[in-house]
Structure formats: structure tokens, C-alpha cells
Design an enzyme around this catalytic site. Structure first.
Site, mmCIF file in Angstrom:
data_model
loop_
_atom_site.group_PDB
_atom_site.id
_atom_site.type_symbol
_atom_site.label_atom_id
_atom_site.label_comp_id
_atom_site.label_asym_id
_atom_site.label_seq_id
_atom_site.Cartn_x
_atom_site.Cartn_y
_atom_site.Cartn_z
ATOM 1 N N HIS A 1 0.830 -1.024 0.307
ATOM 2 C CA HIS A 1 -0.128 -0.155 -0.346
ATOM 3 C C HIS A 1 0.805 0.972 0.556
ATOM 4 O O HIS A 1 1.797 1.110 1.137
ATOM 5 C CB HIS A 1 -0.888 -0.013 1.180
ATOM 6 C CG HIS A 1 -1.660 -1.093 1.292
ATOM 7 N ND1 HIS A 1 -2.607 -1.321 0.546
ATOM 8 C CD2 HIS A 1 -1.883 -2.150 1.681
ATOM 9 C CE1 HIS A 1 -3.718 -2.345 1.068
ATOM 10 N NE2 HIS A 1 -2.320 -3.440 1.284
ATOM 11 N N ASN B 1 -6.718 0.761 -3.233
ATOM 12 C CA ASN B 1 -7.146 1.588 -2.578
ATOM 13 C C ASN B 1 -7.121 3.043 -1.497
ATOM 14 O O ASN B 1 -6.329 2.993 -0.590
ATOM 15 C CB ASN B 1 -7.401 0.166 -1.176
ATOM 16 C CG ASN B 1 -6.191 0.624 0.103
ATOM 17 O OD1 ASN B 1 -5.377 0.693 -0.610
ATOM 18 N ND2 ASN B 1 -7.255 -0.043 1.182
ATOM 19 N N ASP C 1 -8.933 -4.860 -3.035
ATOM 20 C CA ASP C 1 -8.545 -4.996 -1.439
ATOM 21 C C ASP C 1 -8.998 -3.937 -1.093
ATOM 22 O O ASP C 1 -8.563 -2.794 -0.497
ATOM 23 C CB ASP C 1 -6.423 -5.011 -2.134
ATOM 24 C CG ASP C 1 -5.921 -5.358 -0.363
ATOM 25 O OD1 ASP C 1 -6.243 -6.203 0.265
ATOM 26 O OD2 ASP C 1 -5.149 -5.257 -0.167
ATOM 27 N N ASP D 1 1.886 -7.117 2.189
ATOM 28 C CA ASP D 1 0.768 -6.167 2.305
ATOM 29 C C ASP D 1 1.858 -5.167 3.382
ATOM 30 O O ASP D 1 1.189 -4.525 4.567
ATOM 31 C CB ASP D 1 0.098 -7.321 3.798
ATOM 32 C CG ASP D 1 -1.169 -6.277 3.543
ATOM 33 O OD1 ASP D 1 -1.290 -5.528 3.430
ATOM 34 O OD2 ASP D 1 -2.326 -6.639 4.323
ATOM 35 N N HIS E 1 0.990 3.804 8.769
ATOM 36 C CA HIS E 1 -0.446 4.325 9.451
ATOM 37 C C HIS E 1 0.258 5.789 10.255
ATOM 38 O O HIS E 1 1.396 5.435 10.601
ATOM 39 C CB HIS E 1 -1.671 3.999 9.886
ATOM 40 C CG HIS E 1 -2.214 3.160 9.583
ATOM 41 N ND1 HIS E 1 -3.232 3.751 8.351
ATOM 42 C CD2 HIS E 1 -2.317 1.231 9.135
ATOM 43 C CE1 HIS E 1 -3.598 2.237 7.529
ATOM 44 N NE2 HIS E 1 -3.328 1.587 8.300
HETATM 45 ZN ZN LIG Z 1 -5.956 -7.434 2.246
#
Ligand SMILES: [Zn+2]
Length: 435
Positions: free
Chosen positions: A63, A95, A153, A306, A310
Site C-alpha cells: 500500500h 485503495n 483489496d 501487505d 499509518h
Molecule cells: Zn487485503
């Protein structure tokens, strides 16, 4: 000409296994020679003695948070985190805000990553417009713009008809559909694994069944359509069994795991630690062991990260409201090496299959995934004996969120070469020695 000669290194080849004391000659972006005792004038020499060279790692699940959440991560910081963790290429999840649901945004990611010029980024487009699960995105346009896969996702595509159509398109466009397998309704109010220990503590659960049901439906549809299905971050023993059976029947399905699901269990969250909060959640010891067995037996195709950065304050919130995810790019290799190779006797060669060779094949990157003449000089050099302490302050990622803070890690990335471009992290050790 830009020439680099790596001397006397142990090559971890996914096909040939370990090749001891070889030299690797790099010219511009390519590997020019892999032999013993290469002589080359005017080359930068790197002493590889006692170190290991892997084909550069490729992450199928990152991400990068851009566009929209650049305070958490952006393409540049995420790329630096990638090379710091030994990665030469990343697939970024859509996302974002707005989500990567159209060709324009896919092109934006490709162009921005080229401008940054750090590593290769392969964007994943959404399955449905705005990730709302209502109508399909313009898949063909996104693929033409450079999307390598589609995924919603973060969410499962609840609507089975849409998932069926997505899998049908996956054949037309020859791309995988990546599924985040958690039944939306079963996990709606939950934020950790569900069992007697979490229930007793008043923690609402995301039961295993949410994953099992989702995997079963997706595989049923993959079987019907013959589409190309990839299961993201597998966590359950039962899910693994379904995938195993489907593979035996010839269903076109692959799957990946994350470092945290093969190294931690739900016990990490029993003290309500937001750093260990992830979706899908950390499971039971028997699941963790089953995943490791699945890696060893070859049912699990890829080791992903993954990586989910944050902000500090977000992870300081209460367990229930803190966002799920771990900043994982910079610790992934060491976690995998320790838990798979050192503790469970996975041959080192298999790490280069799972982290490099298989992902390169999956993405149809013909010049990645091996250390061979004519391939891209995308190589990760590791000191497998070096111990280091996980200090998120030293992460290149903006996300300092990790449950591994303070943990002693083994296996340190010293150099990452991305198509001949050298990123050196050896200085970090020298700095530590001086102290
Ligand atoms: Zn996921």
C-alpha cells in the site's frame, strides 16, 4: 560505462540453488557475466565474501497510499522503504483516495514512479468503480495503461455476479483478480480474530469462517469461469486446504502470505496492542503452522508484505478504532528468513523462488527473478548472519507502525540493485559499530 563487479558472493538461484563464490558483473542495467574469477577493468568492486545475492525481491502487495494519503506514505518514501527491504519492484494496491479505478490514475502512478526513479512500480486497478462493489471498473482501459491486476483489496467483492464477470475479464485481459477474502457481513463489527480468548476480553471478532466462505466462493467462481484468481494474505488452515484441493483439480488459483501471519498469532493482540491489529487478523498457532507447511509444500506461491503504513497518532488510538496494518517492507525479509529458513528448515533457494522468481513469472517479467547473464541487474545482497534491532525510526517508510519494534532481527540487506542502480545500506552497520 557504468560497471560494477561483485566478487566472491554466494548466489541463491531459484533453479540451480546455492552457487558459492561467484562473481557477478553488472554493466548498465544488465547482468553481463556470472562466473568464477571475472576480471574487469574500470569496475566498481564490491566484496561479496560471505554474503548472499538473491534475485531482487518483488512484492505483490504494497500500500503506497498515493494519491490521497501522502501523509502516511507516498510513491517516493514507499519506494525507498522497498529498496531498504531488498525489493526491486512493488505492486501497489488501489485503495487510495481517489481509488485507482481508471486509466488516468494508473498512468499517474506509472509516471510518478518513473520520475522518482527508485524501483519499478506495477499498479493494481480496482475491480469495481470507487471500490464500491457496485459496477465493474473499465478493466481493459486500466490494463492498457499498465495495470497488472485488479483488486478491491481492503474489501471483498460481495456481489458474486460482479466477481464472476471480473474473473471472465481476467481471461480476456490475461491478468489476475486479487481477492481480499473476508465476508463483509461476518467481519463488519470485528477487529481481531474470534475465539474464546478474544470473546472473553470483549473484543468483537472477525471469525475464520469469513475467510473460509470467501475463499470457497471465489474458487467456485474461478472453477466455473476458468479465470485467474489470486488469494491475498491467506491466514487460515481451512482456507489453505480449499486452495490445495482446487490446485489439484487444476483451478487457476494462486495465493500469498504475509510476514506477520506466519510469525505471530492472536496472542499479540490480547493486550489490545494496535500495532498488531491487521485485517485479516492474526490467527491461531495451528493456522500459523499450517501456513508454514503450505509454504514448504509449495501450495503457497508467494511471500508478500501487505505493507500498510499509518500515522503515529492513528496507531496510538484505542485498539477498536486504530486502523489495521503493519509497515512491513523493511522487516519482511528478516521475518521470513528467521521463521522459514532458520526455524523451519526451508531451503534458502525457496526464499528466492517465493520472493523473486514466482512473483516475476506472475507479473510476466521475463528479465527478473534470476541472477543470470542477460537478466536485469536487479539483485539483493544480504548478510545472513548479521543481527540488527528493529528500530522504526530508521525506516525509510513514513509508516513507523510495527509490532516488531525492538525485536532482534537476523539477516541484513546490504545492497539493493535495481536494474544496475545501486542502493547501499552497509553504512548502517558501520554506524552501529562505531557506537
Ligand atoms: Zn487485503
Amino acid at each position: 560505462m557504468n560497471k560494477i563487479l561483485i566478487k566472491n558472493i554466494n548466489i541463491v538461484d531459484p533453479i540451480d540453488g546455492i552457487k558459492e563464490n561467484f562473481d557477478i558483473l553488472i554493466e548498465e542495467e544488465y547482468i553481463k557475466g556470472v562466473e568464477r574469477n571475472i576480471d574487469s577493468e574500470n569496475s566498481l568492486i564490491i566484496d561479496g565474501k560471505g554474503k548472499y545475492a538473491f534475485p531482487g525481491f518483488i512484492d505483490l502487495h504494497t500500500h503506497l497510499r498515493e494519491p490521497g494519503f501522502e501523509d502516511k506514505e507516498d510513491i517516493e518514501s514507499g519506494s525507498m522503504a522497498g529498496v531498504h527491504g531488498g525489493f526491486v519492484a512493488l505492486c501497489c494496491m488501489p485503495n487510495t483516495n481517489p481509488p485507482l479505478d481508471n486509466a488516468g490514475l494508473i498512468r499517474y502512478i506509472k509516471e510518478k514512479s518513473k520520475t522518482c526513479g527508485i524501483l519499478d512500480i506495477y499498479p493494481i486497478g480496482t475491480i469495481t468503480k470507487e471500490r464500491k462493489g457496485e459496477t465493474l471498473s473499465e478493466i481493459g482501459d486500466m490494463v492498457e495503461a499498465g495495470a497488472v491486476a485488479i483488486s478491491d483489496d481492503g474489501n471483498w467483492v460481495t456481489n458474486s455476479l460482479l466477481m464472476r464477470m471480473a474473473l471472465e475479464y481476467s481471461i480476456t485481459f490475461d491478468i489476475p483478480v486479487i481477492s481480499h477474502c473476508e465476508d463483509e457481513f461476518l467481519v463488519k463489527y470485528g477487529y481481531a480474530h474470534e475465539n474464546s480468548e478474544t470473546i472473553i476480553r470483549g473484543i468483537y471478532g472477525r471469525p475464520k469462517e469469513a475467510e473460509i466462505i470467501a475463499i470457497f466462493r471465489d474458487i467456485t467462481l474461478a472453477k466455473k469461469t476458468k479465470g485467474k484468481l489470486h488469494i491475498a494474505h491467506l491466514t487460515t488452515k481451512e482456507g489453505l486446504e480449499i486452495i490445495k484441493k482446487a490446485k489439484e483439480e487444476g483451478v487457476n488459483v494462486t495465493c500469498e502470505v504475509t510476514p506477520h501471519h506466519i510469525s505471530l498469532t492472536f496472542e499479540s493482540i490480547l493486550n489490545y496492542d494496535p500495532e498488531a491489529k491487521v485485517y485479516p487478523p492474526l490467527r491461531e498457532e495451528e493456522d500459523r503452522i499450517a501456513l508454514i507447511e503450505g509454504i514448504k509444500s509449495g501450495i503457497i506461491d508467494f511471500l508478500a508484505t501487505d505493507h500498510a503504513p499509518h500515522l503515529k497518532f492513528e496507531k496510538e488510538m484505542e485498539f477498536e478504532i486504530a486502523p489495521p496494518g503493519i509497515s512491513g517492507l523493511e522487516t519482511a525479509f528478516s521475518i521470513y528468513y528467521e521463521n522459514l529458513v532458520l526455524k523451519n528448515n526451508l531451503p534458502l533457494k525457496n526464499l528466492s523462488i517465493l520472493l523473486s522468481y514466482n512473483p516475476a513469472k506472475f507479473l510476466k517479467l521475463q528479465k527478473n527473478g534470476r541472477i543470470k547473464e542477460g537478466f536485469f541487474a536487479s539483485i539483493t545482497i544480504v548478510d545472513l548472519n548479521k543481527k540488527w534491532i528493529c528500530d522504526p525510526k530508521k525506516f525509510y517508510s513514513k509508516g513507523k507502525n510495527t509490532p516488531f519494534k525492538g525485536k532482534e532481527m537476523i539477516g541484513k540487506i546490504l545492497y539493493t540493485f535495481v536494474k544496475g542502480k545501486m542502493f547501499c545500506f552497509e553504512y548502517e552497520l558501520k554506524k552501529e559499530e562505531k557506537k
